[in-house]
Scaffold this active site. Structure first.
Site, PDB file in Angstrom:
ATOM      1  N   SER A  13       0.944  -1.246  -0.077  1.00 54.15           N
ATOM      2  CA  SER A  13       0.041  -0.036   0.041  1.00 54.15           C
ATOM      3  C   SER A  13       1.043   1.287   0.260  1.00 54.15           C
ATOM      4  O   SER A  13       1.940   1.185   0.525  1.00 54.15           O
ATOM      5  CB  SER A  13      -0.637  -0.033   1.304  1.00 54.15           C
ATOM      6  OG  SER A  13      -1.474  -1.069   1.169  1.00 54.15           O
ATOM      7  N   CYS A  14       0.411   2.517  -0.727  1.00 51.69           N
ATOM      8  CA  CYS A  14       1.285   3.373  -0.598  1.00 51.69           C
ATOM      9  C   CYS A  14       0.257   4.800  -0.594  1.00 51.69           C
ATOM     10  O   CYS A  14      -0.595   4.737  -1.376  1.00 51.69           O
ATOM     11  CB  CYS A  14       2.119   3.693  -2.047  1.00 51.69           C
ATOM     12  SG  CYS A  14       3.071   5.138  -1.935  1.00 51.69           S
ATOM     13  N   VAL A  15       0.491   5.332   0.599  1.00 46.43           N
ATOM     14  CA  VAL A  15      -0.464   6.540   0.953  1.00 46.43           C
ATOM     15  C   VAL A  15       0.093   7.862   0.950  1.00 46.43           C
ATOM     16  O   VAL A  15       1.546   7.930   1.492  1.00 46.43           O
ATOM     17  CB  VAL A  15      -1.243   6.236   2.210  1.00 46.43           C
ATOM     18  CG1 VAL A  15      -2.662   6.155   2.047  1.00 46.43           C
ATOM     19  CG2 VAL A  15      -0.726   4.969   2.822  1.00 46.43           C
TER      20      VAL A  15
END
Length: 124
Positions: free
Chosen positions: A103-105
């Protein structure tokens, strides 16, 4: 039983948490930021910070008896989504295929005002 993982080759915890915990041959890292553990300095720019953070994470995983090759999930927090492609290039240097789930936020702010932070789950 949980085993605390600690190394001086990654930034020390700056709060009431462990650098990583091992349980049942699984390693769970806390968020790792791009602080040079030897000097306390933070490199300039997203690419240099990504390289330092991923190096720190690699060192932490090594201290736990595993490596980036055994990472099954990462979460990357970035300050600026416009840096996504550049950070991806550095990420690919550290994580071999098959790549871990990720995940990349984008976030508003990170500890010490760094540009990214990464956490990982790995097998031993």
């Amino acid at each position: 039983m949980k085993n605390v993982i600690a190394t001086d080759k990654a930034p020390a915890a700056i709060g009431p948490y462990s650098q990583a915990i091992e349980v049942n041959n699984m390693v769970y890292t806390s968020g790792v930021i791009p602080v040079d553990p030897a000097t306390g300095n933070i490199p300039e720019g997203s690419v240099a910070q990504a390289r330092q953070a991923f190096t720190n994470l690699s060192n932490l995983l090594e201290a736990a008896g595993t490596s980036t090759a055994n990472v099954i999930k990462t979460t990357v927090f970035i300050k600026e989504m416009n840096d996504f492609a550049a950070i991806n290039e550095v990420y690919a240097e550290f994580f071999p295929a098959p790549y871990p789930a990720r995940s990349c936020v984008e976030v508003a702010r990170l500890p010490k005002d760094v540009m990214l932070e990464i956490e990982a789950i790995a097998t031993k």
